[in-house]
Enzyme design. Structure first.
Site, mmCIF file in Angstrom:
data_model
loop_
_atom_site.group_PDB
_atom_site.id
_atom_site.type_symbol
_atom_site.label_atom_id
_atom_site.label_comp_id
_atom_site.label_asym_id
_atom_site.label_seq_id
_atom_site.Cartn_x
_atom_site.Cartn_y
_atom_site.Cartn_z
ATOM 1 N N ASP A 114 0.851 -1.196 0.000
ATOM 2 C CA ASP A 114 0.000 0.000 0.000
ATOM 3 C C ASP A 114 0.885 1.244 0.000
ATOM 4 O O ASP A 114 1.862 1.318 0.750
ATOM 5 C CB ASP A 114 -0.889 -0.030 1.254
ATOM 6 C CG ASP A 114 -1.945 1.043 1.225
ATOM 7 O OD1 ASP A 114 -3.071 0.732 0.787
ATOM 8 O OD2 ASP A 114 -1.640 2.181 1.646
ATOM 9 N N GLU A 130 -5.014 2.490 -3.827
ATOM 10 C CA GLU A 130 -3.549 2.539 -3.887
ATOM 11 C C GLU A 130 -2.941 1.275 -3.279
ATOM 12 O O GLU A 130 -1.824 1.264 -2.783
ATOM 13 C CB GLU A 130 -3.048 3.834 -3.243
ATOM 14 C CG GLU A 130 -2.994 3.979 -1.755
ATOM 15 C CD GLU A 130 -4.221 3.711 -0.915
ATOM 16 O OE1 GLU A 130 -5.267 3.265 -1.429
ATOM 17 O OE2 GLU A 130 -4.109 3.909 0.301
HETATM 18 N N1 LIG Z 1 -4.907 9.374 -7.835
HETATM 19 C C1 LIG Z 1 -5.550 8.336 -7.368
HETATM 20 N N2 LIG Z 1 -5.774 8.229 -6.051
HETATM 21 C C2 LIG Z 1 -6.401 7.172 -5.565
HETATM 22 C C3 LIG Z 1 -6.851 6.128 -6.410
HETATM 23 N N3 LIG Z 1 -7.436 5.195 -5.652
HETATM 24 C C4 LIG Z 1 -7.370 5.634 -4.362
HETATM 25 N N4 LIG Z 1 -6.750 6.817 -4.313
HETATM 26 C C5 LIG Z 1 -6.497 7.676 -3.158
HETATM 27 O O1 LIG Z 1 -5.619 7.067 -2.251
HETATM 28 C C6 LIG Z 1 -5.832 7.715 -0.985
HETATM 29 C C7 LIG Z 1 -5.749 6.676 0.089
HETATM 30 O O2 LIG Z 1 -5.842 7.370 1.296
HETATM 31 P P1 LIG Z 1 -5.860 6.649 2.699
HETATM 32 O O3 LIG Z 1 -6.603 5.347 2.587
HETATM 33 O O4 LIG Z 1 -6.313 7.621 3.699
HETATM 34 O O5 LIG Z 1 -4.396 6.233 2.967
HETATM 35 P P2 LIG Z 1 -3.050 7.025 2.854
HETATM 36 O O6 LIG Z 1 -3.236 8.496 2.734
HETATM 37 O O7 LIG Z 1 -2.267 6.378 1.726
HETATM 38 O O8 LIG Z 1 -2.395 6.745 4.212
HETATM 39 P P3 LIG Z 1 -1.760 5.352 4.704
HETATM 40 O O9 LIG Z 1 -2.274 4.272 3.819
HETATM 41 O O10 LIG Z 1 -2.234 5.232 6.096
HETATM 42 O O11 LIG Z 1 -0.307 5.515 4.600
HETATM 43 C C8 LIG Z 1 -7.177 8.382 -1.054
HETATM 44 O O12 LIG Z 1 -6.995 9.773 -1.096
HETATM 45 C C9 LIG Z 1 -7.758 7.911 -2.374
HETATM 46 O O13 LIG Z 1 -8.563 8.892 -2.992
HETATM 47 C C10 LIG Z 1 -6.599 6.261 -7.815
HETATM 48 O O14 LIG Z 1 -6.960 5.432 -8.640
HETATM 49 N N5 LIG Z 1 -5.947 7.374 -8.246
#
Ligand SMILES: Nc1nc2c(ncn2[C@@H]2O[C@H](COP(=O)(O)OP(=O)(O)OP(=O)(O)O)[C@@H](O)[C@H]2O)c(=O)[nH]1
Length: 384
Positions: A241, A285
């Site tokens: 992740d 992600e």
């Molecule tokens: N650009 C983009 N962002 C994505 C996609 N899928 C998920 N995200 C973003 O990934 C972010 C995941 O955020 P969180 O689950 O809070 O986790 P994090 O900020 O990575 O924090 P930790 O996982 O705790 O390190 C969110 O802002 C989602 O909108 C995608 O396909 N494209």
């Protein structure tokens, strides 16, 4: 990919198997047509009374070829890839032998002076050729060769006997008609096969990264759990992740976030060289990897290598340059028996380890307690 390009795909690929399965299935009903049609026509037109030896010999030859074709049809798509060419050659031989003999009998019927005999041979021949062309059209060369071998004796005899110009013209026209039909049906076959393949690929692919999607990963995990349990093999699962990805999106925008995910995916694919490794974008992600036949030590090495490469990678997009890190949860087990729910439980262990990696500060690989206990022989797979 254009239809023409696929026609020439290398032998031995999956495409070969698919195409030849189709050809064999389509050709199956035609196998017994030849001796049956010939026997009925020779008997009903009185030809067998005038030429009994020839009639019976043709029945015997056509039946013998039918039997060879039947055996060939049963085994052609089941033989080892290195024997495929021989069996494919035998398939061609059976088809061309049938069409050559029947076509020669049709040619003979033109000279026989027996109107009923020649009419029945002409009608049956036209039907058989049209059916054969349809059956063999996935292979254009086979369909062409088949139509030519079937109709050539009639053309030669009709031209040679000089008073059969009309018949010769008719057969040549029919050959052109069949030629055109082969082209058309071959193109249609490959276009529809291509569409089918594209759809199948799309249904298992993540459009952003072109990695496999979650559905495919789940299917593969189940399949590999079965295989590994049967062969008492190691199986490792990595769940990765991106760290603080929300902040990346918020700071640089969603497009940049997408580009990050594409570049992370690229690191994963370039660092998993084994054909048996499965890599997917599990969602958002989060990425997941199955390393079949890999023990804990090996899986840790792979995970650490990927983590390290991503940590060092500079992500450049438009005018922005930044870095991201990933956290990895890992489970590695030696499987001895498959139980319902095993794939889901293993994945949960890896996911829990990922959670720990996040808790412990991110940008690290954490191994599930289940795998360390298993490697030390403290826990049996059954009690996972
Ligand atoms: N650009 C983009 N962002 C994505 C996609 N899928 C998920 N995200 C973003 O990934 C972010 C995941 O955020 P969180 O689950 O809070 O986790 P994090 O900020 O990575 O924090 P930790 O996982 O705790 O390190 C969110 O802002 C989602 O909108 C995608 O396909 N494209």
């Amino acid at each position: 990919m254009a239809a023409e390009a696929i026609v020439h795909q290398p032998e031995g690929s999956d495409a070969w198997l698919r195409v030849w399965r189709d050809i064999v299935k389509r050709a199956m009903p035609g196998i017994f047509i030849y001796p049956i049609f010939w026997a009925v026509i020779a008997a009903s037109s009185g030809f067998h009374k005038l030429h009994p030896a020839l009639s019976w010999s043709v029945v015997a030859a056509l039946t013998g070829i039918s039997i060879v074709r039947l055996i060939n049809a049963i085994y052609l798509t089941r033989v080892q890839p290195e024997k495929r060419q021989v069996w494919q050659g035998l398939f061609w031989f059976g088809i061309l032998a049938h069409s050559g003999i029947y076509g020669s009998m049709f040619a003979l019927s033109l000279l026989s002076g027996n109107a009923q005999f020649s009419l029945l041979m002409a009608f049956s021949g036209a039907g058989i050729v049209a059916g054969g062309v349809n059956s063999f059209s996935p292979s254009r060369n086979l369909a062409y060769a088949y139509a030519i071998v079937f109709l050539s004796p009639g053309i030669v005899v009709a031209l040679w006997s000089q008073d059969l110009w009309v018949e010769a013209g008719f057969i040549v026209t029919y050959l052109f008609y069949m030629w055109n039909l082969v082209r058309q049906q071959n193109a249609e076959y490959w276009v529809s096969l291509n569409n089918e393949r594209t759809l199948a690929l799309q249904s298992r692919t993540d459009s952003l990264t072109t990695l496999n999607n979650r559905r495919y990963f789940d299917e593969k995990l189940k399949e590999l759990c079965h295989l590994s349990s049967r062969d008492h093999m190691n199986l490792s699962i990595l769940v990765l992740d991106c760290d603080f990805f929300k902040a990346v999106n918020d700071k640089y925008g969603h497009d940049f976030g997408d580009e990050c995910l594409r570049q992370v995916a690229n690191v994963l694919t370039t660092n998993l060289p084994r054909a048996t490794d499965v890599c997917a974008r599990y969602g958002g992600e989060e990425f997941s990897i199955i390393l079949a036949g890999t023990d804990l030590q090996g899986a840790q090495l792979v995970a650490e290598k990927i983590r390290n490469k991503i940590e060092k990678m500079e992500i450049k997009y438009k005018n922005i340059t930044t870095k991201v890190t990933i956290s990895v949860g890992l489970v590695s087990v030696r499987l001895d028996n498959f139980e319902v729910g095993l794939p889901e439980r293993l994945f949960k262990y890896a996911d829990e380890a990922l959670y720990l990696a996040k808790e412990q500060g991110r940008n690290r690989v954490v191994c599930s307690v289940a795998s360390t206990a298993l490697q030390a022989g403290k826990v049996k797979t059954a009690s996972l």
